[in-house]
Structure formats: C-alpha cells, structure tokens
Write a protein that holds these residues in place. Structure first.
Motif, PDB file in Angstrom:
ATOM      1  N   PRO A   1       0.837  -1.213   0.000  1.00  0.00           N
ATOM      2  CA  PRO A   1       0.000   0.000   0.000  1.00  0.00           C
ATOM      3  C   PRO A   1       0.873   1.264   0.000  1.00  0.00           C
ATOM      4  CG  PRO A   1      -0.873  -1.601   1.541  1.00  0.00           C
ATOM      5  CD  PRO A   1       0.437  -2.156   1.055  1.00  0.00           C
ATOM      6  N   GLY A   2       0.542   2.188  -0.892  1.00  0.00           N
ATOM      7  CA  GLY A   2       1.299   3.439  -0.999  1.00  0.00           C
ATOM      8  C   GLY A   2       2.415   3.378  -2.029  1.00  0.00           C
ATOM      9  N   GLU A   3       2.766   2.169  -2.465  1.00  0.00           N
ATOM     10  CA  GLU A   3       3.856   2.033  -3.444  1.00  0.00           C
ATOM     11  C   GLU A   3       3.357   2.395  -4.846  1.00  0.00           C
ATOM     12  OE1 GLU A   3       6.204  -1.736  -4.364  1.00  0.00           O
ATOM     13  OE2 GLU A   3       6.499  -1.493  -2.197  1.00  0.00           O
ATOM     14  N   PRO A   4       4.187   3.106  -5.634  1.00  0.00           N
ATOM     15  CA  PRO A   4       3.763   3.402  -7.008  1.00  0.00           C
ATOM     16  C   PRO A   4       3.662   2.119  -7.828  1.00  0.00           C
ATOM     17  CG  PRO A   4       5.935   4.381  -6.534  1.00  0.00           C
ATOM     18  CD  PRO A   4       5.494   3.666  -5.298  1.00  0.00           C
ATOM     19  N   ILE A   5       2.716   2.094  -8.748  1.00  0.00           N
ATOM     20  CA  ILE A   5       2.513   0.888  -9.548  1.00  0.00           C
ATOM     21  C   ILE A   5       3.304   0.959 -10.852  1.00  0.00           C
ATOM     22  CG2 ILE A   5       0.753  -0.332 -10.900  1.00  0.00           C
ATOM     23  CD1 ILE A   5      -1.106   0.012  -8.556  1.00  0.00           C
ATOM     24  N   GLY A   6       3.457   2.134 -11.399  1.00  0.00           N
ATOM     25  CA  GLY A   6       4.208   2.260 -12.654  1.00  0.00           C
ATOM     26  C   GLY A   6       3.320   1.949 -13.843  1.00  0.00           C
ATOM     27  N   SER A   7       3.721   2.478 -14.979  1.00  0.00           N
ATOM     28  CA  SER A   7       2.918   2.288 -16.189  1.00  0.00           C
ATOM     29  C   SER A   7       3.102   0.871 -16.735  1.00  0.00           C
ATOM     30  CB  SER A   7       3.371   3.305 -17.243  1.00  0.00           C
ATOM     31  OG  SER A   7       2.719   3.048 -18.457  1.00  0.00           O
TER      32      SER A   7
ATOM     33  N   GLU B   1      -4.964  -0.402  -0.026  1.00  0.00           N
ATOM     34  CA  GLU B   1      -5.209  -1.580   0.815  1.00  0.00           C
ATOM     35  C   GLU B   1      -6.065  -2.583   0.040  1.00  0.00           C
ATOM     36  OE1 GLU B   1      -4.053  -1.867   3.912  1.00  0.00           O
ATOM     37  OE2 GLU B   1      -3.275   0.173   4.104  1.00  0.00           O
ATOM     38  N   GLY B   2      -5.979  -3.853   0.426  1.00  0.00           N
ATOM     39  CA  GLY B   2      -6.817  -4.862  -0.226  1.00  0.00           C
ATOM     40  C   GLY B   2      -6.515  -4.908  -1.709  1.00  0.00           C
ATOM     41  N   VAL B   3      -7.560  -5.004  -2.517  1.00  0.00           N
ATOM     42  CA  VAL B   3      -7.353  -5.008  -3.964  1.00  0.00           C
ATOM     43  C   VAL B   3      -7.860  -3.667  -4.489  1.00  0.00           C
ATOM     44  CG1 VAL B   3      -7.661  -6.299  -6.088  1.00  0.00           C
ATOM     45  CG2 VAL B   3      -7.618  -7.508  -3.918  1.00  0.00           C
ATOM     46  N   SER B   4      -7.103  -2.618  -4.180  1.00  0.00           N
ATOM     47  CA  SER B   4      -7.502  -1.266  -4.560  1.00  0.00           C
ATOM     48  C   SER B   4      -6.287  -0.457  -4.980  1.00  0.00           C
ATOM     49  CB  SER B   4      -8.215  -0.569  -3.389  1.00  0.00           C
ATOM     50  OG  SER B   4      -7.282  -0.191  -2.406  1.00  0.00           O
ATOM     51  N   VAL B   5      -6.563   0.611  -5.717  1.00  0.00           N
ATOM     52  CA  VAL B   5      -5.510   1.535  -6.158  1.00  0.00           C
ATOM     53  C   VAL B   5      -6.041   2.963  -6.064  1.00  0.00           C
ATOM     54  CG1 VAL B   5      -4.450  -0.099  -7.787  1.00  0.00           C
ATOM     55  CG2 VAL B   5      -6.257   1.433  -8.573  1.00  0.00           C
ATOM     56  N   THR B   6      -5.108   3.914  -6.057  1.00  0.00           N
ATOM     57  CA  THR B   6      -5.478   5.325  -6.178  1.00  0.00           C
ATOM     58  C   THR B   6      -4.612   5.945  -7.275  1.00  0.00           C
ATOM     59  OG1 THR B   6      -3.851   5.977  -4.513  1.00  0.00           O
ATOM     60  CG2 THR B   6      -6.104   5.577  -3.733  1.00  0.00           C
ATOM     61  N   ALA B   7      -5.073   7.063  -7.808  1.00  0.00           N
ATOM     62  CA  ALA B   7      -4.292   7.789  -8.821  1.00  0.00           C
ATOM     63  C   ALA B   7      -4.769   9.239  -8.818  1.00  0.00           C
ATOM     64  CB  ALA B   7      -4.490   7.174 -10.207  1.00  0.00           C
ATOM     65  N   GLU B   8      -3.927  10.111  -9.343  1.00  0.00           N
ATOM     66  CA  GLU B   8      -4.329  11.516  -9.463  1.00  0.00           C
ATOM     67  C   GLU B   8      -4.228  11.942 -10.923  1.00  0.00           C
ATOM     68  OE1 GLU B   8      -2.254  14.097  -6.764  1.00  0.00           O
ATOM     69  OE2 GLU B   8      -2.734  12.793  -5.062  1.00  0.00           O
TER      70      GLU B   8
ATOM     71  N   ASP C   1     -10.978   4.281 -16.527  1.00  0.00           N
ATOM     72  CA  ASP C   1     -10.618   3.003 -17.139  1.00  0.00           C
ATOM     73  C   ASP C   1      -9.165   2.644 -16.821  1.00  0.00           C
ATOM     74  OD1 ASP C   1     -10.827   0.756 -18.804  1.00  0.00           O
ATOM     75  OD2 ASP C   1     -10.345   1.887 -20.611  1.00  0.00           O
ATOM     76  N   ASP C   2      -8.291   3.621 -16.959  1.00  0.00           N
ATOM     77  CA  ASP C   2      -6.872   3.323 -16.727  1.00  0.00           C
ATOM     78  C   ASP C   2      -6.593   3.045 -15.249  1.00  0.00           C
ATOM     79  OD1 ASP C   2      -4.402   3.389 -18.579  1.00  0.00           O
ATOM     80  OD2 ASP C   2      -3.712   4.168 -16.656  1.00  0.00           O
ATOM     81  N   THR C   3      -7.290   3.751 -14.371  1.00  0.00           N
ATOM     82  CA  THR C   3      -7.122   3.483 -12.934  1.00  0.00           C
ATOM     83  C   THR C   3      -7.607   2.070 -12.629  1.00  0.00           C
ATOM     84  OG1 THR C   3      -7.486   5.832 -12.526  1.00  0.00           O
ATOM     85  CG2 THR C   3      -7.629   4.369 -10.624  1.00  0.00           C
ATOM     86  N   LEU C   4      -8.729   1.686 -13.222  1.00  0.00           N
ATOM     87  CA  LEU C   4      -9.220   0.315 -13.058  1.00  0.00           C
ATOM     88  C   LEU C   4      -8.200  -0.686 -13.614  1.00  0.00           C
ATOM     89  CD1 LEU C   4     -12.858   1.151 -14.097  1.00  0.00           C
ATOM     90  CD2 LEU C   4     -12.303  -0.045 -11.963  1.00  0.00           C
ATOM     91  N   GLY C   5      -7.563  -0.338 -14.724  1.00  0.00           N
ATOM     92  CA  GLY C   5      -6.570  -1.233 -15.330  1.00  0.00           C
ATOM     93  C   GLY C   5      -5.396  -1.495 -14.393  1.00  0.00           C
ATOM     94  N   ALA C   6      -5.077  -0.505 -13.561  1.00  0.00           N
ATOM     95  CA  ALA C   6      -3.948  -0.672 -12.624  1.00  0.00           C
ATOM     96  C   ALA C   6      -4.229  -1.763 -11.592  1.00  0.00           C
ATOM     97  CB  ALA C   6      -3.637   0.653 -11.939  1.00  0.00           C
ATOM     98  N   LEU C   7      -5.492  -2.120 -11.423  1.00  0.00           N
ATOM     99  CA  LEU C   7      -5.834  -3.196 -10.480  1.00  0.00           C
ATOM    100  C   LEU C   7      -5.217  -4.532 -10.904  1.00  0.00           C
ATOM    101  CD1 LEU C   7      -9.566  -2.230  -9.920  1.00  0.00           C
ATOM    102  CD2 LEU C   7      -7.766  -2.185  -8.165  1.00  0.00           C
ATOM    103  N   ASN C   8      -4.876  -4.647 -12.198  1.00  0.00           N
ATOM    104  CA  ASN C   8      -4.200  -5.863 -12.678  1.00  0.00           C
ATOM    105  C   ASN C   8      -2.993  -6.199 -11.807  1.00  0.00           C
ATOM    106  OD1 ASN C   8      -5.786  -6.498 -14.911  1.00  0.00           O
ATOM    107  ND2 ASN C   8      -4.629  -5.200 -16.301  1.00  0.00           N
ATOM    108  N   TRP C   9      -2.291  -5.168 -11.346  1.00  0.00           N
ATOM    109  CA  TRP C   9      -1.056  -5.387 -10.590  1.00  0.00           C
ATOM    110  C   TRP C   9      -1.332  -5.890  -9.186  1.00  0.00           C
ATOM    111  CZ3 TRP C   9       3.542  -5.440 -12.914  1.00  0.00           C
ATOM    112  CH2 TRP C   9       3.617  -4.871 -14.182  1.00  0.00           C
ATOM    113  N   LEU C  10      -2.538  -5.648  -8.688  1.00  0.00           N
ATOM    114  CA  LEU C  10      -2.885  -6.134  -7.351  1.00  0.00           C
ATOM    115  C   LEU C  10      -3.296  -7.597  -7.412  1.00  0.00           C
ATOM    116  CD1 LEU C  10      -3.076  -4.095  -4.795  1.00  0.00           C
ATOM    117  CD2 LEU C  10      -2.781  -3.081  -7.025  1.00  0.00           C
TER     118      LEU C  10
END
Ligand code: 3IX
Length: 194
Positions: A26-32, A56-63, A87-96
């Motif tokens: 949690p809090g770590e950058p995910i990267g493109s 936390e859990g299976v979630s992400v944040t972005a700005e 859509d792209d924020t949802l796509g980042a969930l792949n990494w979780l």
C-alpha cells in the motif's frame, strides 16, 4: 451503487478478490504497464500521465491533473477523457491481482462538471472475481481524496493471455515492445501468477 446492470452484477458464485502476495505494498507506485499508454505512459506527450499507487486490499489510487488540452467544453474536462482516467485506474488493479485483463464493459456516471485545473483523485477496487471475469468499481473526487465525487464507474474486466496483445496489436508496436527489456520485465511479472 455497483452492479447497476445485470452484466456488471457479479453472480452468486463469484468470489471475493484476493490480493496477490507479490502485489506492491500500500502506498507504493505501480508504474505504467506500457510507456506509450495514453492513460499512464510517460512517453505519451498528450496522455493523462496517471500515476497509480497500490491501496489496501485489492484497490488503487491515482491523481489526474486536468489540463487545457483535456477540455470538452470551455474550461471543463471532456467526458471521454474522464472515462479514460477511470478506465486506466481500473486497469492498474491488474497489478494487485497479478492478472492481465482488459476492459469488457465500462459504465460511467458523470455527477459534477470537472473544471480545468482540478486534480481528480481517483480510486478503484475489485469487488468480485468469477473465473476470467473481474468486477470492479472506480470513482473520481474533486481536488481532495475526500472531495465531492465527480465521476464514477462500474466495470467488467476480462482476463486475457499475453497473446491478446501480440496477436492483435499492430506488428511494429508489438516488435518494439518485445525488444524493450523493461516491457518484457513488466509482462513477466504476470507469468508468475499461479
Ligand atoms: C509484448 C507486448 C505485451 C504488451 C502488454 C503490456 C502489458 C501487459 C500488462 C498489463 C496491461 C493490461 C491491460 C491494460 C490496462 C489498462 C488499460 C485500461 C484498460 C483498457 O483500456 S483495455 C482496452 C479496451 N478493451 C479491449 O480492447 C477489449 C476488447 N475485447 C476483447 O478483446 C474481448 O471481447 C474480451 C477479451 C473482453 C472477451 O473476449 P473473449 O473471447 O476472451 O471471452 P468471452 O467473449 O467468452 O467473454 C468471457 C466472459 O466475459 C463476458 N463478457 C465479455 N465481454 C463482456 C461485455 N462487454 N459485457 C458483459 N460481459 C462480457 C462474457 O459474457 C463471458 O462470460 P461467461 O464466461 O459468463 O460466459
């Protein structure tokens, strides 16, 4: 309000999502996932330059800073770009989940206009998984993580193999991606998925 239409309502047999043990903390950058991605790629001058972080859990944040080139009406963000940001924020969930998936369906609600100069605080989470189908929800709040909700979405992502890209993408970009060690490393991260 997730699961608004039948296609986005997880069946009773769906399972709660499981955070992969190797997911970023949690809090770590995910990267493109791809440097030329319009949503998150650093090499895409006209892109949104979203920088997602694991939650936390299976979630992400972005700005997302809404710039003049994102306008649809004078001084206001274009709705299609706001859908892209969701859509792209949802796509980042792949990494979780450590699963490669693509958007099958995205339903967006626009609740408030988003002025140029705003920072949209985006968050997304997986709500359920049913085989290859990943149910998720996202929202964007104005100017603060607890600001008013301006946009929200429910989505169905569908798990795919890497061949989804290699067999369908234009050959020149696929070749370039396969010649890029960083890109190969990103894809390999998914191959360890049990
Ligand atoms: C070396 C190069 C590698 C490059 C890769 C780089 C990095 C990889 C890592 C991560 C990156 C991954 C993704 C990118 C992330 C973020 C970007 C933002 C996300 C996007 O921007 S991503 C682009 C837009 N996206 C598409 O470009 C999809 C086009 N589309 C298709 O490619 C197919 O359409 C597909 C695959 C979706 C399904 O096709 P399919 O043949 O595999 O599976 P099928 O049709 O059987 O569906 C299986 C079950 O999903 C249900 N289902 C399907 N679609 C539905 C819908 N629309 N509504 C309701 N239910 C639906 C069915 O009803 C069935 O349900 P059931 O199992 O219950 O019958």
């Amino acid at each position: 309000m997730s699961g608004r239409t039948p296609a986005l309502t997880p069946p009773d047999s769906a399972l709660a999502p499981v955070r992969h043990p190797d997911a970023p903390a949690p809090g770590e950058p995910i990267g493109s996932h791809y440097e030329h991605c319009f949503g998150c790629g650093g090499e895409q001058p006209h892109g949104l330059h979203l920088a997602a972080k694991a939650g936390e859990g299976v979630s992400v944040t972005a700005e997302f800073l809404v710039r003049p080139e994102h306008q649809g009406a004078p001084g206001l963000a274009h709705g299609g770009l706001l859908a892209t940001a969701l859509d792209d924020t949802l796509g980042a969930l792949n990494w979780l989940l450590r699963v490669i998936s693509v958007t099958g369906r995205l339903e967006t609600d626009y609740l408030r206009p988003v002025p140029v100069g705003s920072v949209l605080h985006l968050s997304a989470e997986v709500t359920a998984v049913d085989g290859r189908k990943i149910y998720a929800t996202a929202e964007g709040r104005l100017n603060a993580p607890d600001g008013p909700v301006a946009v929200r979405a429910d989505a169905l992502f569908v798990e795919v193999k890497v061949e989804h890209f290699t067999e369908n993408g234009r050959p020149e970009e696929i070749r370039a991606a396969m010649d890029d060690p960083d890109q190969i490393r990103r894809v390999r991260a998914f191959e360890v998925n049990p």
